[in-house]
Design a protein around this motif. Structure first.
Motif, mmCIF file in Angstrom:
data_model
loop_
_atom_site.group_PDB
_atom_site.id
_atom_site.type_symbol
_atom_site.label_atom_id
_atom_site.label_comp_id
_atom_site.label_asym_id
_atom_site.label_seq_id
_atom_site.Cartn_x
_atom_site.Cartn_y
_atom_site.Cartn_z
ATOM 1 N N UNK A 93 0.854 -1.202 0.000
ATOM 2 C CA UNK A 93 0.000 0.000 0.000
ATOM 3 C C UNK A 93 0.883 1.242 0.000
ATOM 4 N N UNK A 94 0.421 2.260 -0.730
ATOM 5 C CA UNK A 94 1.164 3.523 -0.814
ATOM 6 C C UNK A 94 0.185 4.677 -0.640
ATOM 7 N N UNK A 95 0.553 5.613 0.190
ATOM 8 C CA UNK A 95 -0.217 6.841 0.392
ATOM 9 C C UNK A 95 0.701 8.025 0.120
ATOM 10 N N UNK A 96 0.278 8.925 -0.757
ATOM 11 C CA UNK A 96 1.120 10.085 -1.084
ATOM 12 C C UNK A 96 0.288 11.362 -1.100
ATOM 13 N N UNK A 97 0.948 12.445 -0.724
ATOM 14 C CA UNK A 97 0.361 13.787 -0.762
ATOM 15 C C UNK A 97 1.253 14.664 -1.627
ATOM 16 N N UNK A 98 0.617 15.435 -2.539
ATOM 17 C CA UNK A 98 1.376 16.297 -3.453
ATOM 18 C C UNK A 98 0.788 17.703 -3.425
ATOM 19 N N UNK A 99 1.679 18.679 -3.418
ATOM 20 C CA UNK A 99 1.268 20.076 -3.416
ATOM 21 C C UNK A 99 2.136 20.851 -4.401
ATOM 22 N N UNK A 100 1.464 21.522 -5.372
ATOM 23 C CA UNK A 100 2.171 22.320 -6.365
ATOM 24 C C UNK A 100 1.963 23.796 -6.061
ATOM 25 N N UNK A 101 3.046 24.562 -6.141
ATOM 26 C CA UNK A 101 2.991 26.013 -6.036
ATOM 27 C C UNK A 101 3.188 26.570 -7.458
ATOM 28 N N UNK A 102 2.082 26.850 -8.168
ATOM 29 C CA UNK A 102 2.169 27.127 -9.611
ATOM 30 C C UNK A 102 3.052 28.316 -9.962
ATOM 31 N N UNK A 103 3.029 29.372 -9.139
ATOM 32 C CA UNK A 103 3.698 30.609 -9.539
ATOM 33 C C UNK A 103 5.210 30.584 -9.325
ATOM 34 N N UNK A 104 5.736 29.539 -8.656
ATOM 35 C CA UNK A 104 7.197 29.365 -8.641
ATOM 36 C C UNK A 104 7.610 27.978 -9.124
ATOM 37 N N UNK A 105 6.609 27.160 -9.480
ATOM 38 C CA UNK A 105 6.889 25.859 -10.080
ATOM 39 C C UNK A 105 7.279 24.765 -9.106
ATOM 40 N N UNK A 106 7.438 25.091 -7.844
ATOM 41 C CA UNK A 106 7.895 24.110 -6.862
ATOM 42 C C UNK A 106 6.791 23.096 -6.553
ATOM 43 N N UNK A 107 7.197 21.820 -6.487
ATOM 44 C CA UNK A 107 6.259 20.762 -6.122
ATOM 45 C C UNK A 107 6.803 20.000 -4.920
ATOM 46 N N UNK A 108 5.958 19.838 -3.914
ATOM 47 C CA UNK A 108 6.314 19.082 -2.715
ATOM 48 C C UNK A 108 5.511 17.793 -2.707
ATOM 49 N N UNK A 109 6.169 16.706 -2.348
ATOM 50 C CA UNK A 109 5.465 15.429 -2.275
ATOM 51 C C UNK A 109 5.936 14.658 -1.049
ATOM 52 N N UNK A 110 4.985 14.023 -0.385
ATOM 53 C CA UNK A 110 5.259 13.200 0.783
ATOM 54 C C UNK A 110 4.576 11.865 0.554
ATOM 55 N N UNK A 111 5.339 10.777 0.624
ATOM 56 C CA UNK A 111 4.752 9.460 0.352
ATOM 57 C C UNK A 111 5.157 8.460 1.433
ATOM 58 N N UNK A 112 4.219 7.588 1.750
ATOM 59 C CA UNK A 112 4.453 6.518 2.723
ATOM 60 C C UNK A 112 4.125 5.205 2.037
ATOM 61 N N UNK A 113 5.028 4.237 2.179
ATOM 62 C CA UNK A 113 4.845 2.936 1.537
ATOM 63 C C UNK A 113 5.044 1.826 2.561
ATOM 64 N N UNK A 114 4.148 0.848 2.513
ATOM 65 C CA UNK A 114 4.274 -0.322 3.383
ATOM 66 C C UNK A 114 4.002 -1.558 2.542
ATOM 67 N N UNK A 115 4.909 -2.502 2.593
ATOM 68 C CA UNK A 115 4.794 -3.717 1.786
ATOM 69 C C UNK A 115 5.044 -4.937 2.654
ATOM 70 N N UNK A 116 4.147 -5.906 2.590
ATOM 71 C CA UNK A 116 4.320 -7.173 3.313
ATOM 72 C C UNK A 116 5.211 -8.094 2.489
ATOM 73 N N UNK A 117 6.000 -8.876 3.152
ATOM 74 C CA UNK A 117 6.912 -9.780 2.453
ATOM 75 C C UNK A 117 6.402 -11.215 2.559
ATOM 76 N N UNK A 118 6.454 -11.901 1.438
ATOM 77 C CA UNK A 118 6.037 -13.299 1.437
ATOM 78 C C UNK A 118 7.134 -14.233 1.900
ATOM 79 N N UNK A 119 8.312 -13.720 2.199
ATOM 80 C CA UNK A 119 9.452 -14.560 2.560
ATOM 81 C C UNK A 119 9.922 -14.319 3.983
ATOM 82 N N UNK A 120 9.532 -13.168 4.568
ATOM 83 C CA UNK A 120 9.926 -12.860 5.952
ATOM 84 C C UNK A 120 8.683 -12.566 6.767
ATOM 85 N N UNK A 121 8.866 -12.482 8.072
ATOM 86 C CA UNK A 121 7.730 -12.238 8.970
ATOM 87 C C UNK A 121 7.508 -10.761 9.236
#
Length: 468
Positions: A93-121
């Motif tokens: 599962x992945x959850x991300x937040x993105x924010x663009x500031x159009x007048x200076x072009x800057x983009x901020x992004x924050x993402x969280x990822x969690x993945x279960x493994x079929x080989x480890x506990x």
């Protein structure tokens, strides 16, 4: 929208201040409708005005719809991976937040990822914060800023065009009132001529019974009266047609119709050079043409910016670990650059060439429009001068023809002139009265057209109201 209508009323108050056309006949007790009252009721009741003005309501939303979205965007992704050859599976599962500031072009992004493994506990997890800054195409928001300026110019042009449409329709209503008044005055002239000549017909019949008038005189007067009656029928139909248009504009539902009153002069004496210089310096038309040139310049710059490669500086921070809380953290910082550079850029180059051609075309078109405007205004000015001279002559002709008619009526009663002379004098008076009304109203129409072309029919407060 109501403020626009109020400002229009104030700009039209001067129309009723002076009398440009004098009524030929005495006043009646019938309800009247002045030009000022007609404009007020028409702008209030005629939905055409609201249809024109409602277009302005969409302008404030154009920036929101045409510029990049500056809202925070949340993206959620969930997937289940199956490994068939290893007979195992895992969820991610992945959850991300993105924010663009159009007048200076800057983009901020924050993402969280969690993945279960079929080989480890234990499950793996990560948190990443990324700053993306364009430095070539749309460098520091330059492309967005250009687009914002283009939208602003387009909005201003649209506002002016809305007011132009409003002004054009207002001018057409004013002209309709003038036509209505002309038809009314002409009908009154025709009716008066018929009544006065009918009285003369009765006198001639009395003279015939006294063996003074000849039968041919009676026949001539009958023929004259028939012609006058035919004229009244035609003039009445013309007046009724214009009345229907006027009553439609004000949505008149009453039983008793209105009659017009003499409209005022819609402008003071026109001075071409002074008025034209003022027109070129501060008119809505010249501002619109100038905005079109600015728009072309901005579009050429925007097309040039689009030709640059998409190049972004990347700065980030990342945490990697286990489980939801990112245990056993491993921290890292990173910086980099990403470049997206299509080979050839034939489409963007074509767009830039088209923008330059359109800008050049606009410049040439504006030069032609400047000359066309001056020529049209000069011709209207000459027509105004012509009508002013013809009105002065028409007044003299009415005075002289009425004096002649009075003398011819007296001479005919003494048998000094023939009935043909009297009939000719009657027709001259009617023609001169028609001519005076036509020239007077035509002068008013030309002055309204002068005000319309020089952007004076609707005052500047309408534009200010549009901007609110």
């Amino acid at each position: 929208m109501k403020s626009i209508l109020k400002s229009t009323f104030s700009s039209l108050l001067f129309i009723s201040m002076s009398t440009a056309v004098s009524p030929v006949f005495s006043k009646t007790n019938q309800a009247t409708l002045s030009l000022k009252e007609f404009i007020q009721q028409a702008t209030k009741n005629d939905t055409t005005f609201e249809t024109i003005l409602i277009d302005q309501l969409t302008l404030k939303h154009r920036r929101v719809t045409l510029l990049p979205d500056s809202n925070v965007i949340m993206d959620v992704k969930y997937q289940h991976n199956f490994y068939l050859n290893q007979n195992s599976d895992e969820a991610e599962a992945t959850l991300s937040l993105n924010k663009l500031f159009p007048y200076n072009g800057t983009q901020l992004s924050l993402s969280y990822n969690k993945a279960a493994s079929g080989f480890t506990t234990t499950d793996s997890s990560s948190l990443q914060f990324l700053i993306t800054q364009p430095i070539a195409q749309n460098a520091f928001g330059k492309g967005t800023q250009l687009q914002d300026q283009i939208i602003g110019i387009e909005n201003d042009i649209s506002r002016y065009q809305i007011v132009e449409a409003y002004e054009d329709y207002l001018a057409s209503l004013t002209t309709a009132y003038y036509n209505w008044y002309t038809a009314y005055e002409n009908l009154k002239v025709g009716q008066s001529s018929y009544k006065s000549n009918k009285k003369l017909m009765d006198q001639i019949r009395d003279r015939q019974r006294q063996k003074i008038a000849l039968a041919i005189d009676v026949n001539k007067m009958q023929l004259l009266l028939i012609g006058k009656k035919e004229n009244v029928i035609v003039l009445k139909e013309v007046y009724d047609n214009y009345s229907n248009l006027i009553f439609k504009a004000i949505r008149h539902k009453g039983v008793t119709p209105f009659i017009p009153i003499p409209p005022g002069r819609p402008a003071e004496d026109v001075q071409f050079e002074a008025d034209y210089n003022k027109f070129t310096q501060s008119s809505r038309t010249y501002r619109t043409l100038n905005l079109l040139e600015q728009q072309g310049t901005m579009q050429v710059k925007k097309a040039a910016d689009d030709l640059l490669p998409s190049t972004n500086l990347l700065l980030g921070y990342q945490l990697e670990g286990k489980e939801w809380g990112i245990q056993n953290q491993e921290r890292s910082y990173f910086a980099g650059i990403s470049v997206r550079w299509p080979i050839g850029r034939s489409i963007d180059k074509a767009k830039q060439s088209i923008a330059k051609i359109e800008h050049k075309k606009t410049m040439l078109s504006n030069q032609n429009k400047y000359e066309e405007l001056r020529t049209n205004l000069k011709n209207i000015y000459l027509q105004i001068q012509r009508e002013q001279k013809l009105i002065a002559l028409a007044k003299k002709k009415i005075k002289l023809s009425e004096s002649i008619l009075k003398d011819e009526a007296k001479n005919y009663s003494f048998g000094k002139v023939t009935l043909n002379d009297y009939i000719a004098a009657v027709n001259r008076v009617d023609e001169n009265r028609f001519s005076f009304t036509d020239h007077s109203v035509q002068l008013n129409k030309l002055l309204v057209e002068w005000l319309r072309l020089t952007d004076q029919l609707v005052n500047e407060s309408v534009l200010e109201s549009n901007n609110k």
